[in-house]
Design a protein around this motif. Structure first.
Motif, PDB file in Angstrom:
ATOM      1  N   HIS A 144       5.718  57.640   4.387  1.00 23.83           N
ATOM      2  CA  HIS A 144       6.450  58.892   4.569  1.00 23.83           C
ATOM      3  C   HIS A 144       7.568  58.713   5.605  1.00 23.83           C
ATOM      4  O   HIS A 144       8.678  59.206   5.432  1.00 23.83           O
ATOM      5  CB  HIS A 144       5.488  59.999   5.007  1.00 23.83           C
ATOM      6  CG  HIS A 144       6.134  61.330   5.139  1.00 23.83           C
ATOM      7  ND1 HIS A 144       6.531  62.072   4.047  1.00 23.83           N
ATOM      8  CD2 HIS A 144       6.483  62.047   6.233  1.00 23.83           C
ATOM      9  CE1 HIS A 144       7.086  63.189   4.471  1.00 23.83           C
ATOM     10  NE2 HIS A 144       7.077  63.203   5.794  1.00 23.83           N
ATOM     11  N   GLU A 173      -0.079  56.065   4.291  1.00 23.97           N
ATOM     12  CA  GLU A 173       0.686  57.215   3.776  1.00 23.97           C
ATOM     13  C   GLU A 173       1.707  57.673   4.807  1.00 23.97           C
ATOM     14  O   GLU A 173       2.854  57.972   4.474  1.00 23.97           O
ATOM     15  CB  GLU A 173      -0.265  58.374   3.434  1.00 23.97           C
ATOM     16  CG  GLU A 173      -1.157  58.122   2.239  1.00 23.97           C
ATOM     17  CD  GLU A 173      -0.384  58.096   0.927  1.00 23.97           C
ATOM     18  OE1 GLU A 173       0.562  58.892   0.775  1.00 23.97           O
ATOM     19  OE2 GLU A 173      -0.724  57.274   0.067  1.00 23.97           O
ATOM     20  N   SER A 218      -5.881  54.065   4.617  1.00 25.11           N
ATOM     21  CA  SER A 218      -5.128  54.776   3.573  1.00 25.11           C
ATOM     22  C   SER A 218      -4.242  55.903   4.109  1.00 25.11           C
ATOM     23  O   SER A 218      -3.044  55.919   3.836  1.00 25.11           O
ATOM     24  CB  SER A 218      -6.065  55.290   2.489  1.00 25.11           C
ATOM     25  OG  SER A 218      -6.495  54.205   1.707  1.00 25.11           O
TER      26      SER A 218
END
Length: 102
Positions: free
Chosen positions: A38, A34, A30
């Motif tokens: 990003h 991210e 996870s």
């Protein structure tokens, strides 16, 4: 399943994370996903598929272990790997397929 098919037929790379809620290594993915999101923003789509809730999607792509990451573009599998994959490797894989014709 229909919306899954629509998403993976995108002309931009789609990273699918096949995971399970009970899977320790899946939880490690996870924050990595991210970081990837990003870094690449809207150039890539990232979706998570729970293999326990979507067994038909998992079996359609012969997902036997979790996490399994698959990159799709225009409905084609361009890359796949099982296990935890570091963010910089995923970013490189996705950048390669952003411009590559599928």
């Amino acid at each position: 399943m229909n919306s899954f098919q629509q998403v993976i037929h995108s002309d931009k790379p789609v990273l699918v994370d096949f995971f399970a809620t009970w899977c320790g290594p899946c939880k490690m993915m996870s924050p990595i996903l991210e970081q990837v999101k990003h870094a690449l923003g809207d150039a890539v789509t990232i979706i998570k598929v729970d293999v326990d809730k979507n067994p038909q999607a998992a079996s359609a792509y012969q997902v036997q272990g979790v996490p399994t990451l698959i990159v799709f573009k225009n409905g084609k599998v361009l890359w796949r790997q099982s296990g935890v994959v570091q963010a910089n490797m995923l970013i490189n894989v996705l950048k390669q397929h952003q411009t590559a014709a599928a």
